[in-house]
Design an enzyme around this catalytic site. Structure first.
Site, mmCIF file in Angstrom:
data_model
loop_
_atom_site.group_PDB
_atom_site.id
_atom_site.type_symbol
_atom_site.label_atom_id
_atom_site.label_comp_id
_atom_site.label_asym_id
_atom_site.label_seq_id
_atom_site.Cartn_x
_atom_site.Cartn_y
_atom_site.Cartn_z
ATOM 1 N N SER A 126 0.710 -1.342 -0.635
ATOM 2 C CA SER A 126 -0.325 -0.064 0.082
ATOM 3 C C SER A 126 0.732 1.293 -0.244
ATOM 4 O O SER A 126 2.090 0.901 0.819
ATOM 5 C CB SER A 126 -0.661 0.223 1.354
ATOM 6 O OG SER A 126 -1.850 0.866 1.432
ATOM 7 N N TYR A 151 -2.032 -1.870 11.374
ATOM 8 C CA TYR A 151 -2.232 -1.859 9.682
ATOM 9 C C TYR A 151 -1.272 -1.990 8.349
ATOM 10 O O TYR A 151 -0.813 -2.272 7.770
ATOM 11 C CB TYR A 151 -3.770 -1.307 8.713
ATOM 12 C CG TYR A 151 -3.886 -1.751 7.762
ATOM 13 C CD1 TYR A 151 -3.807 -2.900 7.446
ATOM 14 C CD2 TYR A 151 -3.185 -0.580 7.059
ATOM 15 C CE1 TYR A 151 -4.210 -3.289 6.055
ATOM 16 C CE2 TYR A 151 -3.618 -0.794 5.162
ATOM 17 C CZ TYR A 151 -3.526 -2.162 4.835
ATOM 18 O OH TYR A 151 -4.141 -2.506 3.374
ATOM 19 N N LYS A 155 2.138 -4.090 6.493
ATOM 20 C CA LYS A 155 2.481 -3.773 5.035
ATOM 21 C C LYS A 155 4.157 -3.458 5.432
ATOM 22 O O LYS A 155 4.417 -4.348 3.950
ATOM 23 C CB LYS A 155 1.507 -2.760 4.268
ATOM 24 C CG LYS A 155 0.122 -3.039 3.914
ATOM 25 C CD LYS A 155 -0.119 -4.245 3.488
ATOM 26 C CE LYS A 155 -1.524 -5.051 3.719
ATOM 27 N NZ LYS A 155 -1.708 -5.752 2.638
HETATM 28 P P1 NAD Z 1 -10.776 -7.270 1.162
HETATM 29 O O1 NAD Z 1 -11.221 -7.415 3.315
HETATM 30 O O2 NAD Z 1 -12.056 -6.657 0.558
HETATM 31 O O3 NAD Z 1 -10.056 -8.926 0.813
HETATM 32 C C1 NAD Z 1 -9.352 -9.487 1.082
HETATM 33 C C2 NAD Z 1 -9.700 -11.009 1.948
HETATM 34 O O4 NAD Z 1 -9.040 -11.534 2.407
HETATM 35 C C3 NAD Z 1 -11.434 -11.509 2.498
HETATM 36 O O5 NAD Z 1 -12.497 -12.342 1.226
HETATM 37 C C4 NAD Z 1 -10.736 -11.968 3.028
HETATM 38 O O6 NAD Z 1 -12.013 -12.609 3.677
HETATM 39 C C5 NAD Z 1 -9.963 -12.656 3.276
HETATM 40 N N1 NAD Z 1 -8.734 -13.279 4.437
HETATM 41 C C6 NAD Z 1 -9.029 -11.900 5.141
HETATM 42 N N2 NAD Z 1 -7.535 -12.744 6.025
HETATM 43 C C7 NAD Z 1 -8.037 -14.043 5.820
HETATM 44 C C8 NAD Z 1 -6.999 -15.049 5.984
HETATM 45 N N3 NAD Z 1 -6.778 -15.377 7.358
HETATM 46 N N4 NAD Z 1 -7.339 -16.663 5.585
HETATM 47 C C9 NAD Z 1 -8.051 -16.822 4.683
HETATM 48 N N5 NAD Z 1 -8.887 -15.280 3.799
HETATM 49 C C10 NAD Z 1 -8.795 -14.187 4.677
HETATM 50 O O7 NAD Z 1 -9.425 -6.402 1.103
HETATM 51 P P2 NAD Z 1 -8.940 -5.626 -0.797
HETATM 52 O O8 NAD Z 1 -9.467 -4.191 -0.376
HETATM 53 O O9 NAD Z 1 -9.890 -6.553 -1.503
HETATM 54 O O10 NAD Z 1 -7.885 -5.698 -0.226
HETATM 55 C C11 NAD Z 1 -6.992 -6.456 -0.784
HETATM 56 C C12 NAD Z 1 -5.227 -6.749 -0.203
HETATM 57 O O11 NAD Z 1 -5.038 -5.889 -0.871
HETATM 58 C C13 NAD Z 1 -5.017 -6.553 1.228
HETATM 59 O O12 NAD Z 1 -4.299 -7.224 1.191
HETATM 60 C C14 NAD Z 1 -5.825 -5.165 1.300
HETATM 61 O O13 NAD Z 1 -4.769 -5.030 2.965
HETATM 62 C C15 NAD Z 1 -3.658 -4.417 0.608
HETATM 63 N N6 NAD Z 1 -4.822 -3.037 -0.490
HETATM 64 C C16 NAD Z 1 -6.243 -2.764 0.096
HETATM 65 C C17 NAD Z 1 -6.302 -1.740 -0.226
HETATM 66 C C18 NAD Z 1 -7.680 -0.802 -0.078
HETATM 67 O O14 NAD Z 1 -8.210 0.013 -0.355
HETATM 68 N N7 NAD Z 1 -9.032 -1.687 -0.517
HETATM 69 C C19 NAD Z 1 -4.697 -0.135 -0.592
HETATM 70 C C20 NAD Z 1 -4.133 -1.217 0.249
HETATM 71 C C21 NAD Z 1 -4.198 -2.689 -0.159
HETATM 72 C C1 UD1 Z 2 -7.217 4.880 3.292
HETATM 73 C C2 UD1 Z 2 -6.514 4.179 4.611
HETATM 74 C C3 UD1 Z 2 -5.404 3.627 4.395
HETATM 75 C C4 UD1 Z 2 -5.157 2.660 2.982
HETATM 76 C C5 UD1 Z 2 -5.460 3.949 1.972
HETATM 77 C C6 UD1 Z 2 -5.908 2.745 0.424
HETATM 78 C C7 UD1 Z 2 -7.018 4.994 6.546
HETATM 79 C C8 UD1 Z 2 -7.057 5.931 7.883
HETATM 80 N N1 UD1 Z 2 -6.564 4.617 5.572
HETATM 81 O O1 UD1 Z 2 -6.374 6.417 3.250
HETATM 82 O O2 UD1 Z 2 -4.195 3.133 4.873
HETATM 83 O O3 UD1 Z 2 -3.806 2.889 2.521
HETATM 84 O O4 UD1 Z 2 -7.343 3.783 2.443
HETATM 85 O O5 UD1 Z 2 -6.607 2.554 0.020
HETATM 86 O O6 UD1 Z 2 -8.210 4.404 6.330
HETATM 87 N N2 UD1 Z 2 -12.350 11.253 3.602
HETATM 88 C C9 UD1 Z 2 -13.695 12.361 3.278
HETATM 89 N N3 UD1 Z 2 -14.967 12.325 4.831
HETATM 90 C C10 UD1 Z 2 -15.005 10.324 4.492
HETATM 91 C C11 UD1 Z 2 -14.167 9.231 3.542
HETATM 92 C C12 UD1 Z 2 -12.862 10.070 3.601
HETATM 93 O O7 UD1 Z 2 -13.762 13.291 3.305
HETATM 94 O O8 UD1 Z 2 -16.188 10.107 4.822
HETATM 95 C C13 UD1 Z 2 -11.788 11.749 2.177
HETATM 96 C C14 UD1 Z 2 -10.672 11.737 3.419
HETATM 97 O O9 UD1 Z 2 -9.825 12.479 4.477
HETATM 98 C C15 UD1 Z 2 -9.163 11.224 2.446
HETATM 99 C C16 UD1 Z 2 -10.354 10.623 1.377
HETATM 100 O O10 UD1 Z 2 -11.590 10.963 0.872
HETATM 101 O O11 UD1 Z 2 -8.939 12.770 2.374
HETATM 102 C C17 UD1 Z 2 -9.747 9.521 0.983
HETATM 103 O O12 UD1 Z 2 -10.169 8.531 1.799
HETATM 104 P P1 UD1 Z 2 -9.929 7.284 2.115
HETATM 105 O O13 UD1 Z 2 -10.974 6.280 1.301
HETATM 106 O O14 UD1 Z 2 -10.374 6.603 3.687
HETATM 107 O O15 UD1 Z 2 -8.166 6.842 2.149
HETATM 108 P P2 UD1 Z 2 -7.057 7.216 2.547
HETATM 109 O O16 UD1 Z 2 -7.805 8.721 3.641
HETATM 110 O O17 UD1 Z 2 -5.854 7.148 1.413
#
Ligand code: NAD
Ligand code: UD1
Length: 340
Positions: A126, A151, A155
């Site tokens: 991330s 969290y 990463k």
């Molecule tokens: P998500 O929660 O939708 O998907 C994760 C999946 O993993 C879920 O289906 C959950 O049931 C499964 N899971 C969790 N722990 C498990 C375990 N121990 N064994 C088996 N299954 C398990 O999340 P996502 O948004 O799809 O994110 C996927 C990955 O990307 C994660 O590693 C997350 O940290 C990373 N990531 C997400 C974002 C974001 O904004 N969505 C941003 C940066 C990084």
């Molecule tokens: C989140 C995660 C971060 C992750 C990133 C990428 C948190 C604190 N951080 O951050 O760890 O790596 O997503 O997916 O959750 N906002 C509003 N009102 C709301 C929600 C959000 O104004 O109700 C604004 C926030 O201040 C920010 C932007 O929208 O400026 C995006 O917010 P969000 O979707 O939570 O993502 P990140 O802050 O980037």
């Protein structure tokens, strides 16, 4: 020959979109998920889009027996590792849950891969590892900042564990993709993001407000040093992000046999403010969003967006979808969920 790709967390938000792309590109995805943060209805969505039922192992990546069973039953060519917990606030309340699931889970996976001779890995990292970078756009060489949550720390530690393993005598080729802000859904609206409870992230909060599930969106601060005072992020369509994983697998195939670790930003290279995202939503939904300006959210980063040179060069990939398309697809998905 068709390649078998193990996708941990394949029922989740990003994982499910990657399953679709893998299928389109002729891979055979195999899912492990414990459904701790996803719903089995995603499998119906995947079937509607692809016409296929994918092999699913329901269980925890901490379960070595389960992992060994998968690696024994299938000749796995590569692993994409999504399974992790991702709620920043929850990680502050329950750090051990996060270290166990995300760090011990990764170690468990790497142990089983090593034991079974599987040497290709894509890891979900991330942009949170950068904190607030001094210079923008942020490059992969930008220094990592101390994590501001357990969290985020998982990463950073995850990347370090993989790098240490690559630097040992263990054969492993790995790419950590540092995602910026994934948004949107599959254009069919058959799969998308399913936040449990009140969403923390901006786009699901916007679409739920648009659907009437939330009264209003609070914009967290409009006194930042940006064009309109609201924070800037790099919002990437989840289908573009999914494509980047397929490109990463091709890269690993080319490098196979050489122990190597790389980290790559996956973003659009463009920053948008919170108000711009709201405007985009209002445009594609042809409605006005009920929002109010509130105070800053503690710990928020003012602005961050990716430098994309490395992803373009190494992955030979670039984004195809606009912010409007992402908001349109997120909205169509929300409308389907809410029967609008
Ligand atoms: P998500 O929660 O939708 O998907 C994760 C999946 O993993 C879920 O289906 C959950 O049931 C499964 N899971 C969790 N722990 C498990 C375990 N121990 N064994 C088996 N299954 C398990 O999340 P996502 O948004 O799809 O994110 C996927 C990955 O990307 C994660 O590693 C997350 O940290 C990373 N990531 C997400 C974002 C974001 O904004 N969505 C941003 C940066 C990084
Ligand atoms: C989140 C995660 C971060 C992750 C990133 C990428 C948190 C604190 N951080 O951050 O760890 O790596 O997503 O997916 O959750 N906002 C509003 N009102 C709301 C929600 C959000 O104004 O109700 C604004 C926030 O201040 C920010 C932007 O929208 O400026 C995006 O917010 P969000 O979707 O939570 O993502 P990140 O802050 O980037």
């Amino acid at each position: 020959m068709i390649k078998n790709i193990l996708v941990t967390g394949g029922a989740g938000y990003i994982g499910s979109h990657v399953i679709v792309k893998l299928h389109e590109k002729g891979y055979n995805p195999i899912i492990i998920d414990d459904f701790s943060n996803s719903d089995k209805s995603v499998l119906d969505g995947l079937k509607k889009i692809t016409g296929k039922e994918f092999k699913l192992y329901e269980g925890d990546i901490l379960d070595q027996n389960l992992l060994n069973q998968v690696f024994t039953e299938f000749n796995i060519d590569g692993v994409i590792h999504f399974a992790a917990k991702k709620a920043v606030g929850e990680s502050v309340e329950k750090p051990l849950l996060y270290y166990k699931n995300n760090v011990s889970g990764l170690v468990s996976l790497l142990e089983s891969m090593t034991k079974n001779g599987v040497t290709s890995l894509v890891f979900s990292s991330s942009c949170t590892v950068y904190g607030q970078p001094d210079k923008l756009p942020v490059t992969e060489e930008s220094p990592k900042q101390p994590a501001n949550s357990p969290y985020g720390n998982t990463k950073q530690i995850g990347e370090e564990i993989i790098e240490d393993l690559v630097n040992s005598n263990t054969p492993l080729t790995a790419i950590a993709l540092r995602y910026f802000n994934p948004v949107g859904a599959h254009p069919s609206a058959e799969i998308g993001e399913l936040p449990l409870g009140i969403p923390n992230n901006l786009v699901p909060f916007i679409t739920q407000t648009g659907a009437g599930l939330r009264d209003h969106l609070t914009v967290y601060g409009n006194d930042y040093e940006t064009s309109d005072g609201t924070c800037i992020r790099d919002y990437i369509h989840v289908m573009d992000l999914a494509d980047a994983h397929v490109s990463a697998l091709s890269c690993l195939e080319e490098q196979s046999g050489n122990s190597h670790f790389d980290v790559i930003n996956v973003g659009t290279g463009k920053g948008n403010t919170v108000l711009e995202v709201i405007k985009s939503f209002e445009k594609v939904s042809e409605s006005n969003l009920n929002y109010q300006i509130g105070s800053r959210r503690p710990g928020d980063i003012e602005k961050i967006y990716a430098q994309v040179d490395k992803s373009q060069k190494v992955l030979r990939w670039e984004t195809q979808h606009s912010l409007d398309e992402a908001l349109r697809d997120a909205w169509n998905w929300q409308k389907k969920l809410s029967n609008i």
